[in-house]
Design a protein around this motif. Sequence first.
Motif: not given
Lengths: 258, 258, 258
Positions: C33-35, C196-198, C202-204, C223-224
Amino acid sequence: MQPDLPDLHALCAFRARSPLTHCMTNDVVQTFTANVLLALGASPAMVIEAEEAEQFAAAADALLINVGTLTASRAQAMRRAVERAAAAGKPWTLDPVAVGALAFRSRFCQQLLSLKPAAVRGNASEILALAGTRAGGRGVDSADSVASALPAAQALARQVGCIVAVTGEVDYVTDGERTVEVTGGDRLMTRVVGTGCALSAVVAASCALPGDTLNNVAAACGWMKRAGATAARRAQGPGSFVPAFLDALYALHEEESS
Amino acid sequence: MQPDLPDLHALCAFRARSPLTHCMTNDVVQTFTANVLLALGASPAMVIEAEEAEQFAAAADALLINVGTLTASRAQAMRRAVERAAAAGKPWTLDPVAVGALAFRSRFCQQLLSLKPAAVRGNASEILALAGTRAGGRGVDSADSVASALPAAQALARQVGCIVAVTGEVDYVTDGERTVEVTGGDRLMTRVVGTGCALSAVVAASCALPGDTLNNVAAACGWMKRAGATAARRAQGPGSFVPAFLDALYALHEEESS
Amino acid sequence: MQPDLPDLHALCAFRARSPLTHCMTNDVVQTFTANVLLALGASPAMVIEAEEAEQFAAAADALLINVGTLTASRAQAMRRAVERAAAAGKPWTLDPVAVGALAFRSRFCQQLLSLKPAAVRGNASEILALAGTRAGGRGVDSADSVASALPAAQALARQVGCIVAVTGEVDYVTDGERTVEVTGGDRLMTRVVGTGCALSAVVAASCALPGDTLNNVAAACGWMKRAGATAARRAQGPGSFVPAFLDALYALHEEESS
């Protein structure tokens, strides 16, 4: 500084010793931290429950405290591990992630400093905040230049009696009197999570080596800068940078010998 | 052993079943463990809060307990999950990371054994410590050869009534009477965090397959050895090994069919 | 939908703003997620202790709540962070991982909805369960088609007054009146943990952008999807997909400009 020869010497010592490195670090960087230490030849172990952390801190060669995802119960376990490491004469290293920006961890890190770390590794905003010079950045990224934090790093090193590494586009490693500058690396390292946190783990492990701690910490910074530059040349972006960086750390020895 | 044909058969069964595998594992290897299971076609889920873990243990096909970053509250949640899995007739697998080196987790693992795991997967030092033969290694790495731990593995398997896999440069899988040897792999696997922990997750999932559990666990060990050897040939070092290993696991089926 | 031009516009805004994104997410996907956020130009920070999470939620640009590895103490910290974000007018996003399958997190997510998220991102089973339409999947994977969950997504969006993204082989983004369909991606994304979690992270972050939130969230999904398709073409399997995906996210701008 021309780091090649002393770096190579320290790297051979590091691989020969394979420091058993007790990492109490944040949730986000655990895997990468372990893989960085393994690629360099160290032996990482993440042990976190207070009773176990206390027992393990006395057995390991070095201890890393990284407050990135601090919780109240982890702070308690960290404190017990640090006290035991200090009592056993084992070096411990502090990575004060986002200190200054968040009150809980700022108080905790200030308290830990009295237990005399061997080294502190942070970005400019963190070192400025830890030294009491200013309030710190907004998040985990530095809002200050490394050079602007050098006087604070030197003052902190003298006050605590430890090595301070303030790192970023350039790294300064200081004991308050002597200062070593380490250059290299690549901007891509800031687009991958955990390069700073993993550096702190390597710094922690390098404090277990014989010889001058200032030089050993500077060598650790140099390995990461060199591997970062190599990986950035080979990578297509931050994704392929990660495997290339670990490969480069693993091959540092050969590269330097050739 | 010539593992190719039974391995292929078990792999087809594994992919067809896609075991829903409840992983209560350590913080360092969660992502890699999930990706290994996904690459092989299983369905991993990490559920850790006691109430949820208990509920999920009854619904999942298999449960993994890995004590690498054990805490007191996780130990409690793990115990409840194991009790529920046992009551529901679901197989659970124990990875006794660093047992023998740390007192808290050693007591916990000894207690769990009475709840009869389907399988135990550990390195030589861990299996020796769990069997009560010696005190265990210094950290998470084994200080003993795999062969030296085989008698302890066989004794443990008979005593608990489960499959024991003692793994390293060679793997032995035993039920106390029969023993299967699995060779292959590559030394590079020891320079990447989580290969042993991920193997335990695959062992846990394989215990959900129909047929002989000894053979299914040996097949799981064989998949990892084979993918490890393939990845080591393709990798430049431990960094590029990780994606190559997951790719190789994903393509195992094709490779074996060809 | 032809997403290229609005997507490019939103991406430029995203990179210019570099949203400081407070992620309270599950243990399995933190690094990825961070990356992902870093590759896209955002600034991620994982802050989890209740006192700190509350302080940080007011300072960050956006907050993500992902209940994948929920615990009782994290639920408490999440609630305090959400309340503070709401009070400070900062957008927060909910990823209701495995809601419906597990009782504890289902109650928690239902309670959180009254604090009015800016967006909810889930798979079909999760959105159906959150909308009260059915009991949810068996694990973390969806047992329902995305299209079958669209009416529930629209009803949920109207009821809560937020954007709902129900995602999978195709993504639907809706405010209950308007609905945007986002296509693309690749099946390989389901064999890698955390895509999905990432996306939820990005949505957030995209909810912190100026302009129409529906369009910004749809752009994030686009984008994803686009990076996923690019990475799948370059990858040999799920292992090499991960670095290729992050590289593709990093290079999205160039790709779209050319």
